[in-house]
Design an enzyme around this catalytic site. Structure first.
Site, mmCIF file in Angstrom:
data_model
loop_
_atom_site.group_PDB
_atom_site.id
_atom_site.type_symbol
_atom_site.label_atom_id
_atom_site.label_comp_id
_atom_site.label_asym_id
_atom_site.label_seq_id
_atom_site.Cartn_x
_atom_site.Cartn_y
_atom_site.Cartn_z
ATOM 1 N N ASP A 57 -10.915 3.737 3.951
ATOM 2 C CA ASP A 57 -10.879 3.487 2.503
ATOM 3 C C ASP A 57 -9.762 2.483 2.224
ATOM 4 O O ASP A 57 -8.584 2.838 2.216
ATOM 5 C CB ASP A 57 -10.630 4.809 1.764
ATOM 6 N N HIS A 58 -10.150 1.215 2.011
ATOM 7 C CA HIS A 58 -9.185 0.135 1.789
ATOM 8 C C HIS A 58 -9.579 -0.706 0.593
ATOM 9 O O HIS A 58 -10.758 -0.797 0.240
ATOM 10 C CB HIS A 58 -9.120 -0.780 3.019
ATOM 11 N N GLY B 79 -0.803 6.518 2.182
ATOM 12 C CA GLY B 79 -1.207 5.172 1.831
ATOM 13 C C GLY B 79 -0.372 4.044 2.401
ATOM 14 O O GLY B 79 0.611 4.235 3.111
ATOM 15 N N GLU B 80 -0.801 2.826 2.042
ATOM 16 C CA GLU B 80 -0.133 1.599 2.451
ATOM 17 C C GLU B 80 0.035 0.692 1.245
ATOM 18 O O GLU B 80 -0.841 0.626 0.376
ATOM 19 C CB GLU B 80 -0.946 0.844 3.515
ATOM 20 N N ASN C 12 -2.843 -1.743 0.092
ATOM 21 C CA ASN C 12 -3.913 -1.372 -0.826
ATOM 22 C C ASN C 12 -3.409 -0.927 -2.196
ATOM 23 O O ASN C 12 -4.065 -1.164 -3.211
ATOM 24 C CB ASN C 12 -4.728 -0.232 -0.219
ATOM 25 N N GLY D 86 4.082 11.548 11.619
ATOM 26 C CA GLY D 86 5.339 12.138 12.047
ATOM 27 C C GLY D 86 5.380 13.616 11.742
ATOM 28 O O GLY D 86 4.476 14.177 11.103
ATOM 29 N N ALA E 253 5.127 14.824 7.926
ATOM 30 C CA ALA E 253 3.777 14.782 7.370
ATOM 31 C C ALA E 253 2.892 15.856 8.004
ATOM 32 O O ALA E 253 2.084 16.493 7.319
ATOM 33 C CB ALA E 253 3.163 13.399 7.576
#
Length: 318
Positions: free
Chosen positions: A37-38, A105-106, A109, A173, A176
């Site tokens: 999903d991007h 997220g990033e 996006n 990590g 998370a």
């Protein structure tokens, strides 16, 4: 027994081709689907980035496979109340199963609607609140919420599946993974890291499922496969937090200039040797993942699916 699925890359293929690949995956013997999903691809060379919820709806009619978003970010670009509606509709449409996979997220996006990109600790805090809000909306009750990060005024979902879709959370990590164990129904990662699965399950307090995924590049010639993987996905070899912090595809292109073909060849199963692909799948199985998803890099999808159907899946499924 481990379930093996196919990972649909929304960044590399058009919506229609994703549907075609899903059909090929089912015919080849894959048992489930991941779909990314991007809003942007990682690199312009990848060239695509369709709206995932439209494709998920089409998949429910095209194949008889469960689908997981890998992963949706319900933090900034789309409000969690809207993600709840999209996920509920997707679950109602797909009788074979739908899982809402979420993550923090990033910037790539999410920055399109807000240039401020919160630090990782704040994003995890936002994600925990978003998951709680989505779960409340899945009940079908009238929801008013005034939290630290989100506000909802008298919202109610009317179109709901018989059972709310599970929510899985991705993590890279320990922090998370621990949060996923506490607030999610399952864990997702692209690392065959047994310690992450262990951290997740220790926090979960019960036997919740874990999904893992990775990329390969099949081709009749190993050098050809390595070149294709390097051309399309060098960014996968970037270490650290760059993937979460860079806002534009050109930034990933600039940094990816440091990635060589040899680096890709060491880390991505490339070429026609089935043992390399089998070993990569088994690494996730041995790390404790219940489901493993694999994505073929490049245009030769038919060759990949024939190769996996004949030489890979029978070995790992035995």
């Amino acid at each position: 027994m481990t379930r093996f699925g196919y990972f649909l890359s929304s960044e590399e293929h058009s919506p229609r081709d994703l549907i075609r690949q899903a059909r090929l995956a089912e015919q080849a013997g894959f048992e489930a689907l991941w779909i990314s999903d991007h809003y942007h691809p990682w690199l312009d060379e990848q060239g695509e980035s369709s709206f995932v919820w439209s494709v998920v709806g089409a998949l429910s009619e095209a194949v008889s496979l469960p689908v997981t978003t890998a992963v949706t970010c319900p933090l900034i670009r789309i409000h969690p109340a809207v993600i709840a509606q999209a996920a509920a509709t997707s679950a109602e449409l797909n009788p074979h199963g739908f899982v809402l996979g979420v993550g923090s997220g990033e910037a790539l996006n999410e920055h399109i609607v807000d240039s401020r990109w919160p630090p990782a600790s704040e994003r995890l805090e936002m994600l925990e609140e978003a998951i709680g809000l989505i779960r409340r909306l899945f009940t079908g009750e009238l929801v008013t919420h005034h939290g630290k990060h989100y506000h909802v005024d008298t919202a109610r979902l009317y179109s709901l599946p018989e059972r709310p879709p599970p929510i899985y959370m991705s993590g890279f990590g320990d922090r998370a993974a621990e949060l996923a164990g506490r607030v999610a129904d399952g864990f997702m990662s692209v690392k065959p890291d047994a310690s992450l699965v262990k951290t997740f399950r220790a926090a979960a307090g019960e036997d919740k499922p874990a999904q893992g995924g990775f990329k390969v590049c099949w081709a009749p010639d190993e050098a050809q496969a390595r070149r294709t993987a390097h051309r399309l996905w060098p960014n996968d070899q970037l270490p650290g937090e760059a993937a979460q912090l860079l806002p534009l595809p050109r930034h990933f292109e600039q940094l990816s200039s440091l990635v060589t073909e040899e680096m890709v060849g060491r880390n991505v199963p490339c070429g026609p040797d089935p043992q390399r692909h089998i070993e990569a799948l088994r690494a996730f199985v041995d790390a404790g993942y219940d489901e493993v998803y694999v994505n073929q890099i490049g245009p030769d999808q038919e060759g990949f699916f024939a190769f996996y159907a004949e030489q890979v899946l029978p070995e790992v499924s035995a």
